[in-house]
Enzyme design. Structure first.
Site, short mmCIF file in Angstrom:
data_model
loop_
_atom_site.label_atom_id
_atom_site.label_comp_id
_atom_site.label_asym_id
_atom_site.label_seq_id
_atom_site.Cartn_x
_atom_site.Cartn_y
_atom_site.Cartn_z
N HIS A 165 4.20 -26.48 13.71
CA HIS A 165 5.63 -27.28 13.53
C HIS A 165 5.81 -28.47 14.08
CE1 HIS A 165 6.34 -23.21 11.61
NE2 HIS A 165 6.78 -22.59 12.85
N LYS B 111 12.74 -27.11 5.60
CA LYS B 111 14.18 -27.33 6.22
C LYS B 111 14.63 -28.79 5.84
CE LYS B 111 13.35 -24.63 10.46
NZ LYS B 111 14.54 -23.94 10.70
N ARG C 66 0.80 -1.24 -0.36
CA ARG C 66 0.08 -0.13 -0.24
C ARG C 66 0.68 1.33 -0.09
NH1 ARG C 66 -3.29 -1.53 5.06
NH2 ARG C 66 -1.40 -1.89 5.82
N ASP D 18 1.35 -21.16 18.35
CA ASP D 18 2.30 -20.82 17.36
C ASP D 18 3.30 -21.76 17.11
OD1 ASP D 18 3.78 -18.47 16.00
OD2 ASP D 18 5.17 -18.70 17.73
P1 NDP Z 1 3.48 -7.65 8.61
O1 NDP Z 1 2.55 -7.34 9.61
O2 NDP Z 1 5.06 -7.06 8.40
O3 NDP Z 1 2.78 -7.34 7.27
C1 NDP Z 1 3.09 -7.48 5.97
C2 NDP Z 1 2.78 -6.22 4.99
O4 NDP Z 1 1.38 -6.38 5.00
C3 NDP Z 1 3.03 -4.89 5.63
O5 NDP Z 1 4.08 -4.85 5.42
C4 NDP Z 1 1.60 -4.26 5.24
O6 NDP Z 1 2.11 -3.72 4.05
C5 NDP Z 1 0.72 -5.24 4.76
N1 NDP Z 1 -0.57 -4.94 5.62
C6 NDP Z 1 -0.59 -4.80 6.88
N2 NDP Z 1 -1.91 -4.90 7.28
C7 NDP Z 1 -2.68 -4.78 6.11
C8 NDP Z 1 -3.92 -4.77 5.76
N3 NDP Z 1 -5.01 -4.56 6.83
N4 NDP Z 1 -4.29 -4.45 4.55
C9 NDP Z 1 -3.56 -4.99 3.66
N5 NDP Z 1 -2.13 -5.06 3.93
C10 NDP Z 1 -1.64 -4.76 5.00
O7 NDP Z 1 3.60 -9.19 8.49
P2 NDP Z 1 4.99 -10.30 8.27
O8 NDP Z 1 5.83 -9.74 7.12
O9 NDP Z 1 5.54 -10.38 9.69
O10 NDP Z 1 4.32 -11.76 8.08
C11 NDP Z 1 3.51 -11.88 6.89
C12 NDP Z 1 2.74 -13.12 7.09
O11 NDP Z 1 3.76 -14.06 7.31
C13 NDP Z 1 2.07 -13.26 8.38
O12 NDP Z 1 0.91 -14.20 8.13
C14 NDP Z 1 2.90 -13.88 9.39
O13 NDP Z 1 2.10 -14.64 10.28
C15 NDP Z 1 3.44 -14.98 8.29
N6 NDP Z 1 4.88 -15.30 8.92
C16 NDP Z 1 5.84 -14.25 8.88
C17 NDP Z 1 6.96 -14.59 9.53
C18 NDP Z 1 8.03 -13.71 10.04
O14 NDP Z 1 9.11 -13.84 10.38
N7 NDP Z 1 7.77 -12.41 9.79
C19 NDP Z 1 7.30 -16.07 9.87
C20 NDP Z 1 6.40 -16.99 9.58
C21 NDP Z 1 5.24 -16.40 8.92
P3 NDP Z 1 1.74 -2.13 3.19
O15 NDP Z 1 1.24 -1.32 4.52
O16 NDP Z 1 2.93 -1.39 2.69
O17 NDP Z 1 0.60 -2.49 2.41
#
Ligand code: NDP
Length: 478
Positions: free
Chosen positions: A231, A173, A44, A226
């Site tokens: 896992h 893994k 976004r 979690d």
């Molecule tokens: P984030 O909370 O960092 O969100 C990722 C991106 O999603 C944000 O940068 C934002 O981008 C966009 N976003 C956030 N809220 C909304 C919304 N309401 N509507 C639309 N876009 C939105 O998450 P992560 O990157 O940490 O994780 C992403 C997924 O991966 C999750 O489901 C998480 O559970 C899973 N996951 C994450 C891991 C990790 O290490 N981070 C590990 C394993 C799984 P923008 O505002 O720029 O659009």
């Protein structure tokens, strides 16, 4: 129409994308496995493609190891950025770009999975006329059985099961995958992996870190949801499943589901324990209690440690406890699946020190190093008949950036359409069926305290039979 595939990463500005996905894709570039893939980052933000490239270079600098500039430039060239929200109009603007096969990777918060999947379809992007359309989602797949069923129902309104790739990155893994190779490609090992020879299976995922920056997600979720539901239960299916006749995604997943369906219903009071870390020293550094962590409810009952005793009621594993435990702020980082073997039937070495030697263990270790170990008893060199523990070890790698490597392998499988390391919905459903009674029971009461930097709550030992013990965490760093 073109046959050039496109990977669209939604949530391209987030942590998952910048810390794990893009570095893994870069590494695939380096291995020359991306072929003609095009990548679109979508978020976004009102960024230009150049600004996105700049951010990406900074993220890669931070998170990727040994960057080769030649490959980095080639990689960056593949990537475009599109700013937009999750509305039909914004996503629909991608349509002209997607005139061939496409993969939508939802690197988005779990709360928006269902809406994003629906909107992508409503924008006409799930239509497979130009080529295949795939949807990739990351755990968590719901927060309990009901929410998982609801999420799935929503996804299936717009996407077929064979279009959906559910990621549990532990399945990417090496050592988890190697459990199947080691078990089923070696004639000598599989015949002893059963209740006649094994008297306990232990699966441990121990972390030294606390909740770090994740308290907003973690508080109220806890270790059972979690870690254990996904896992650890997945690792259990790999450890206990029957050998499939073919290396075929559906057949392998059928056998995993068979394990999950064979798990005896747990009695939460008898089979589950939970703990929460208090302040303590980890590697000599003082660490605060879970309840004092920023963003955590100061009276939170969220468990940061969960241990569960399961029984897989199959002929192979009749009566054998399968013990799962996972916790934060423990003494050492250790991810492992361990089979403990029974004593030999004869008492040949009665009245010698060998009588009290360590049992045999087969260890599949994912962390801190990736290896398979067979712990055996051998004679101590010298004049007396004394035993020592010898370790036969097959090493994979050193404890460097394995996380990215799991994503590399998973991303490649998505590109190739191989479902083997991804969760079919019935696996998700039956895993929730195992833990749901515990979640219900844990709505009452509170977790046991354990000191940060220790071995976890004392209650975890109550599952163990006479003379049995959890493999010490510090062993795992050897
Ligand atoms: P984030 O909370 O960092 O969100 C990722 C991106 O999603 C944000 O940068 C934002 O981008 C966009 N976003 C956030 N809220 C909304 C919304 N309401 N509507 C639309 N876009 C939105 O998450 P992560 O990157 O940490 O994780 C992403 C997924 O991966 C999750 O489901 C998480 O559970 C899973 N996951 C994450 C891991 C990790 O290490 N981070 C590990 C394993 C799984 P923008 O505002 O720029 O659009």
């Amino acid at each position: 129409m073109s046959n050039q595939p496109t990977l669209v990463v939604l949530g391209a500005s987030g942590d998952l994308a910048s810390r794990l996905l893009f570095p893994a894709l870069l590494s695939l570039e380096y291995r020359e496995r991306l072929e003609n893939l095009r990548i679109i980052g979508y978020a976004r933000q009102e960024w230009t493609t150049d600004q996105f490239h700049e951010n990406l270079r900074a993220a890669i600098d931070l998170h990727a190891a040994d960057v080769d500039e030649k490959y980095l430039d080639k990689f960056i060239e593949r990537i475009d950025f599109h700013g937009g929200d999750l509305s039909v109009e914004s996503l629909g603007s991608l349509k002209p770009e997607l005139d061939g096969p496409a993969i939508f990777y939802l690197a988005l918060p779990p709360g928006v999975f269902a809406d994003a999947a629906e909107t992508i379809a409503n924008a006409g992007l799930a239509d497979e006329t130009p080529g295949f359309r795939r949807l990739v989602i990351e755990k968590p797949f719901g927060t309990d059985l009901q929410s998982a069923l609801a999420l799935n129902e929503q996804l299936h309104k717009f996407w077929r099961e064979d279009q959906i790739f559910r990621i549990d990155h532990f399945l990417g893994k090496e050592t988890v995958q190697n459990m199947l190779v080691f078990r089923f490609a070696n004639r000598f090992i599989e015949p002893v992996l059963n209740a006649n020879h094994v008297d306990e299976i232990q699966i441990t995922v121990a972390e030294t870190i606390g909740v770090e920056g994740r308290s907003r997600y973690y508080d109220g979720i806890g270790a059972l949801r979690d870690m254990v539901q996904n896992h650890l239960i997945q690792m259990m299916t790999f450890a206990t499943m029957e050998p499939p006749a073919l290396w075929d995604a559906e057949m392998i997943r059928d056998h995993k589901v068979e394990v999950l369906k064979s798990v005896r219903r747990v009695d939460p009071d008898r089979d589950a324990i939970r703990g929460q870390y208090t302040a303590g020293l980890v590697d000599g550094t003082p660490r605060i209690a879970y309840r004092a962590e920023p963003g955590v409810d100061p009276v939170s009952h969220t468990e940061t440690f969960a241990a569960v005793q399961l029984h897989v009621d199959t002929w192979r594993w009749e009566g054998i406890p399968v013990l799962l435990r996972s916790g934060k702020r423990l003494a050492a980082k250790a991810h492992e699946v361990v089979f403990r073997f029974r004593e030999p039937p004869t008492r040949l070495f009665r009245h010698t020190p060998l009588e009290h030697a360590e049992p045999n263990w087969l260890v599949f270790r994912m962390s801190p190093s990736e290896c398979t170990e067979l712990v055996v008893r051998t004679k101590q060199p010298g004049l007396d008949l004394e035993a020592r523990e010898s370790v036969l070890r097959a090493e994979y790698a050193t404890p460097d950036d394995r996380e990215a490597s799991a994503y590399e392998s998973l991303l490649l499988d998505v590109l190739e359409g191989d479902h083997t390391p991804f969760l079919r919905f019935d696996e998700v459903e039956w895993s929730w069926r195992i833990v749901d009674p515990i979640l219900t029971a844990w709505q009452r009461g509170a977790p046991e305290d354990y000191v940060g930097g220790g071995d976890g709550p004392a209650g975890q030992h109550r599952f163990l039979g006479p003379g049995h013990y959890w493999r010490p965490l510090l062993n795992s760093t050897s």
